[in-house]
Motif scaffolding. Sequence first.
Motif, PDB file in Angstrom:
ATOM      1  N   ALA A 235       1.001  -1.188   0.035  1.00 30.12           N
ATOM      2  CA  ALA A 235       0.016   0.004  -0.141  1.00 30.12           C
ATOM      3  C   ALA A 235       1.010   1.174  -0.015  1.00 30.12           C
ATOM      4  O   ALA A 235       1.948   1.190   0.382  1.00 30.12           O
ATOM      5  N   LYS A 236       0.313   2.258  -0.494  1.00 27.28           N
ATOM      6  CA  LYS A 236       0.997   3.678  -0.670  1.00 27.28           C
ATOM      7  C   LYS A 236       0.706   4.237   0.767  1.00 27.28           C
ATOM      8  O   LYS A 236       1.582   4.920   1.104  1.00 27.28           O
ATOM      9  N   ILE A 237      -0.503   3.963   1.344  1.00 29.57           N
ATOM     10  CA  ILE A 237      -0.909   4.531   2.854  1.00 29.57           C
ATOM     11  C   ILE A 237      -1.336   3.428   3.597  1.00 29.57           C
ATOM     12  O   ILE A 237      -2.075   2.447   3.083  1.00 29.57           O
ATOM     13  N   LEU A 238      -0.556   3.359   4.763  1.00 26.81           N
ATOM     14  CA  LEU A 238      -0.875   2.238   5.672  1.00 26.81           C
ATOM     15  C   LEU A 238      -1.392   2.649   6.746  1.00 26.81           C
ATOM     16  O   LEU A 238      -0.662   3.710   7.467  1.00 26.81           O
ATOM     17  N   ILE A 239      -2.345   2.237   7.422  1.00 32.91           N
ATOM     18  CA  ILE A 239      -3.135   2.737   8.679  1.00 32.91           C
ATOM     19  C   ILE A 239      -2.908   1.500   9.605  1.00 32.91           C
ATOM     20  O   ILE A 239      -3.258   0.420   9.416  1.00 32.91           O
ATOM     21  N   LEU A 240      -2.267   1.721  10.872  1.00 32.10           N
ATOM     22  CA  LEU A 240      -1.822   1.023  11.893  1.00 32.10           C
ATOM     23  C   LEU A 240      -2.761   1.376  12.951  1.00 32.10           C
ATOM     24  O   LEU A 240      -2.600   2.397  13.644  1.00 32.10           O
ATOM     25  N   ASP A 241      -3.667   0.666  13.391  1.00 35.01           N
ATOM     26  CA  ASP A 241      -4.622   0.953  14.507  1.00 35.01           C
ATOM     27  C   ASP A 241      -4.275   0.169  15.710  1.00 35.01           C
ATOM     28  O   ASP A 241      -4.530  -1.113  15.673  1.00 35.01           O
ATOM     29  N   GLU A 242      -3.656   0.768  16.480  1.00 34.28           N
ATOM     30  CA  GLU A 242      -3.125  -0.119  17.821  1.00 34.28           C
ATOM     31  C   GLU A 242      -2.319  -1.273  17.558  1.00 34.28           C
ATOM     32  O   GLU A 242      -2.709  -2.367  17.980  1.00 34.28           O
ATOM     33  N   PRO A 243      -1.363  -1.084  16.710  1.00 34.14           N
ATOM     34  CA  PRO A 243      -0.720  -2.531  16.310  1.00 34.14           C
ATOM     35  C   PRO A 243       0.364  -3.098  17.123  1.00 34.14           C
ATOM     36  O   PRO A 243       0.299  -4.099  17.154  1.00 34.14           O
ATOM     37  N   THR A 244       0.577  -2.367  18.226  1.00 35.27           N
ATOM     38  CA  THR A 244       1.220  -2.772  19.487  1.00 35.27           C
ATOM     39  C   THR A 244       0.668  -3.340  20.355  1.00 35.27           C
ATOM     40  O   THR A 244       1.622  -3.652  21.478  1.00 35.27           O
ATOM     41  N   SER A 245      -0.590  -3.357  20.685  1.00 42.51           N
ATOM     42  CA  SER A 245      -1.325  -3.513  21.794  1.00 42.51           C
ATOM     43  C   SER A 245      -0.732  -5.092  22.413  1.00 42.51           C
ATOM     44  O   SER A 245      -1.039  -5.396  23.506  1.00 42.51           O
ATOM     45  N   ALA A 246      -0.545  -5.822  21.392  1.00 42.48           N
ATOM     46  CA  ALA A 246      -0.330  -7.322  22.092  1.00 42.48           C
ATOM     47  C   ALA A 246       1.125  -7.554  21.586  1.00 42.48           C
ATOM     48  O   ALA A 246       1.459  -8.926  21.892  1.00 42.48           O
ATOM     49  N   LEU A 247       2.115  -6.577  21.355  1.00 46.43           N
ATOM     50  CA  LEU A 247       3.447  -6.961  20.965  1.00 46.43           C
ATOM     51  C   LEU A 247       4.368  -6.697  22.042  1.00 46.43           C
ATOM     52  O   LEU A 247       4.260  -5.883  23.080  1.00 46.43           O
ATOM     53  N   SER A 248       5.410  -7.749  21.968  1.00 47.73           N
ATOM     54  CA  SER A 248       6.489  -7.484  23.102  1.00 47.73           C
ATOM     55  C   SER A 248       7.351  -6.451  22.779  1.00 47.73           C
ATOM     56  O   SER A 248       7.300  -5.925  21.477  1.00 47.73           O
ATOM     57  N   ALA A 249       8.103  -5.916  23.652  1.00 48.62           N
ATOM     58  CA  ALA A 249       8.905  -4.834  23.337  1.00 48.62           C
ATOM     59  C   ALA A 249       9.837  -5.121  22.183  1.00 48.62           C
ATOM     60  O   ALA A 249      10.207  -4.438  21.155  1.00 48.62           O
ATOM     61  N   ALA A 250      10.562  -6.121  22.020  1.00 43.44           N
ATOM     62  CA  ALA A 250      11.371  -6.538  20.875  1.00 43.44           C
ATOM     63  C   ALA A 250      10.627  -6.573  19.563  1.00 43.44           C
ATOM     64  O   ALA A 250      11.095  -5.976  18.545  1.00 43.44           O
ATOM     65  N   GLU A 251       9.404  -6.938  19.470  1.00 46.23           N
ATOM     66  CA  GLU A 251       8.581  -7.030  18.442  1.00 46.23           C
ATOM     67  C   GLU A 251       8.194  -5.615  18.018  1.00 46.23           C
ATOM     68  O   GLU A 251       8.203  -5.380  16.678  1.00 46.23           O
ATOM     69  N   VAL A 252       8.189  -4.742  18.922  1.00 41.45           N
ATOM     70  CA  VAL A 252       7.813  -3.123  18.813  1.00 41.45           C
ATOM     71  C   VAL A 252       9.154  -2.766  18.044  1.00 41.45           C
ATOM     72  O   VAL A 252       8.933  -2.079  16.974  1.00 41.45           O
ATOM     73  N   GLU A 253      10.079  -2.962  18.470  1.00 39.61           N
ATOM     74  CA  GLU A 253      11.360  -2.485  17.785  1.00 39.61           C
ATOM     75  C   GLU A 253      11.388  -2.877  16.397  1.00 39.61           C
ATOM     76  O   GLU A 253      11.652  -1.942  15.724  1.00 39.61           O
ATOM     77  N   VAL A 254      11.069  -4.093  16.108  1.00 38.93           N
ATOM     78  CA  VAL A 254      11.116  -4.433  14.712  1.00 38.93           C
ATOM     79  C   VAL A 254      10.180  -3.872  14.030  1.00 38.93           C
ATOM     80  O   VAL A 254      10.417  -3.330  12.754  1.00 38.93           O
ATOM     81  N   LEU A 255       8.938  -3.766  14.561  1.00 44.59           N
ATOM     82  CA  LEU A 255       8.015  -3.013  13.755  1.00 44.59           C
ATOM     83  C   LEU A 255       8.221  -1.598  13.520  1.00 44.59           C
ATOM     84  O   LEU A 255       8.173  -1.144  12.435  1.00 44.59           O
ATOM     85  N   PHE A 256       8.980  -0.899  14.384  1.00 46.05           N
ATOM     86  CA  PHE A 256       9.570   0.398  14.205  1.00 46.05           C
ATOM     87  C   PHE A 256      10.692   0.314  13.267  1.00 46.05           C
ATOM     88  O   PHE A 256      10.632   1.569  12.205  1.00 46.05           O
TER      89      PHE A 256
END
Lengths: 511, 352
Positions: free
Chosen positions: A164-185
């Motif tokens: 997608a050219k525009i990506l909407i992430l609605d609370e993507p990290t609510s169930a992620l661990s800190a390490a997974e959040v880093e990857v997402l970032f």
Amino acid sequence: MTEAHPIGLSIRGGVKVYPGTRALKGVDFDLRMGAVNVLVGENGAGKSTLMKLIAGVEEMTEGVITMNGREMHFRDKADAVAAGIGIVFQELNLFPNLSVAENIFIGHERTRAGIDIDTDTQREEARKLMERLEQPIDPDTILGTLRIGQQQIVEIAKALALEAKILILDEPTSALSAAEVEVLFRVIDELKAQGVGIVYISHRLEELIRVGDYITVLRDGTITGARSMEGVDIPWIVQAMIGSSSKEYGRTEVTEFGPEIFRAEDITLPRTGGGYTVDHVSLSIRAGEIVGLYGLMGAGRSEFLECVMAQHPHSTGKFWVEGKPLVERDVPGRIARGIALIPEDRKRDGLIQIMAIRENLTLSSLPAFTKLFHLNLKQEAERARDFIKRLTIKVASPENPVSSLSGGNQQKVVIGKALMTGPKVLLMDEPSRGIDIGAKAEVFRTMRRLAAEGLGILFVTSDLDEVLALSDRIIVMAQGRVTGEFPAGTDAAQVISATTPNAQVPKEAAE
Amino acid sequence: MTAVPAPKAAQGSSILLTFLQARTYVALILVFGYFAIMAPNFLSVANTVIVAKHAALTALLAIGMTFVIITGGIDLSVGSTVGLTGMVSGWLILYGIDPGLGWSIQFNTVEIALLVMCVGMFVGWINGILVTKLNVAPFIATLGMLYIARGVALLSSGGRTFPNLSGNPEYGSHTFPMIGAGTFLGLPILIWMLIVVGLIAAYIAKRTPLGRHIYAVGGNERGAALSGVKVDRVKIFVYMFSGFCAALVGLIIASQLKASHPATGEMFELNAIAAAVLGGTSLSGGRGKISGTIVGAFVISILVDGLVMMGVSSFWQTVIKGLVIVAAVVIDQAQSKLQARVALQQEAAAGR
């Protein structure tokens, strides 16, 4: 900075009306490409609604969406996908009985000649996406066997697969661990570099400040702040989120609370796949006290109330009512001991929609009108009329089906049903959800009156205003645990910070 | 749920609504009137009694079925239960219970009737346990029971008929044929049974907490459970009651024929469901009335017997029966919609 980040999509005068409520009241929103546009606001402020408009899930009542100067009409999600918009929803929209690869390509399967699904290609592409998200997930794994955090990763991969050219992430990290959040970032940074415009919704304010380039704050369906992220700090966000709130439901005089009326000790509810949904929660309520249970979605608040109402046979821990242990194992037994629950989901749990208003009101207290097995209909009707009057429920006839009432009046029927059992402890799960302002105020007044009559009230809410104004004491839960307890009149920022403790790292990073 | 006083704005729809709510009765009058005119001898006393007896059997089964359907379930096993309980009655009359000690226990008519009812309720109890404790879908649980009960019935006699169930005056079972053939105050005993069971069922539905709970479970099971309704108990009750009704029918048929055949009651479950649906019971649960069901059973029986008397081919009878049932459901949907609209109008008129 503006030149570096051209506006990719904008909304002017966006209005969205649902039956009974105006979710958005004339919103102007600009989405900048190659940047992270963060969106904050309380639950019910309209963030998710705004994103659903952009993603074509809901149609706008009024207003225009423009992309690159052209006016767009998204009639359904396919229109938005065609325009290059992808969305990761807050609730997982996945199929637990299909494999990871099948989930990622659902609705846009890779096919040969439009008929035969090209399983190999799908598997290969799914594997690449998982590598990119640094997850050791086999594309053939059945989704339901993954833990929630990994499922959320799959949901993100599903959006990435659309390119997608525009990506909407609605609370993507609510169930992620800190390490997974880093990857997402890291992935977000990559996407930014490719010029993708990202909308990022979260309740974790520190996270927003870290990842965001632009910030938009919503409050009650209107935008109360929109600026570049430079110079934004948490106090500014909180101020924009809750405004200079008037404490309209506040207690007028200081009252003496009675003795302890309800106590829960060490309540735990194990979660499938390890960990706890309710993690050793202990709390107590005194007669006449209103305790607000605040927290983010999935903090385990509703589940705790359900434990009290005997809905989870696997939960452990002890309850006391008026000093005596609560040993009854089923709902009727607990109702008889003076516990009443007003569930979060009126439609699903609170009411029998096709039954009459009278029948709904008296459903929990039929024994009171019964001699042996004979139901005294006259007495029942009288009692129902009495409660309709007491709670000022506006009905044409108590014999009409309860589904014909407005949300606020339906909620009053649920409250009436709970009160008719003569409870000592009232558990209210989001009592103000989905009802209009006027009805809200009435519900809150009723709560005040009941507390003054000596009931202990424990209410769950995600509305900061509400919890601050209405509670005599605030208990904050996060990830199943009690993470803070505050007296009335506490600073909002303190309460908010308790909802996102950083203590999540050790538990999940260990895997 | 009941007829509501109409404000002036909604008068038109209200009249239509009242008409739709009474549609089962309208259908009864139409069917009855049509055959009274078209079929010779339809109104003769002899024929009326025959039709009523047929209808009573369907109605008894359908009353049990109505409760099951109101809770959102279905009971496909009633036809087989009729067959099984018929065989049990025959066995008890012919052989009594033989504990294998060289002597046997014999029973009088009342004892036999009670034992057979217990068998019916036991079958229903197993259905209920399967549906509640073991979480089997009602359709599957009772489909399994359909085969099991039928199989046991066939096994009991090796597929043969138990003949000559006239009973034995020595044991007090000679009155057994009276169940199906006897009269009391001029009415056949089986009609009295229908009246009694119907009144009890209607009373349960309207004026007991149990009845209210049956409707609540069908309307919203989760909501009912959270309101303190013991959902499992309610469900087990309705299946047991359905089994009880099936046992009554099994007794009646065995008594009428003075013989019990293991294939008795095949397809009865479908007639019972049809009667309940025709009477306004909603298969999605939560809605239905005992009075409607009984009228529905009479409509179906009158329709079938009337067509026979007019000499319509049995193939056409099947088609017509199907059409009537489908039409009933279509009208039922229209009524629900209209009812919701009228109620909303009332609330709007009352200024919410």
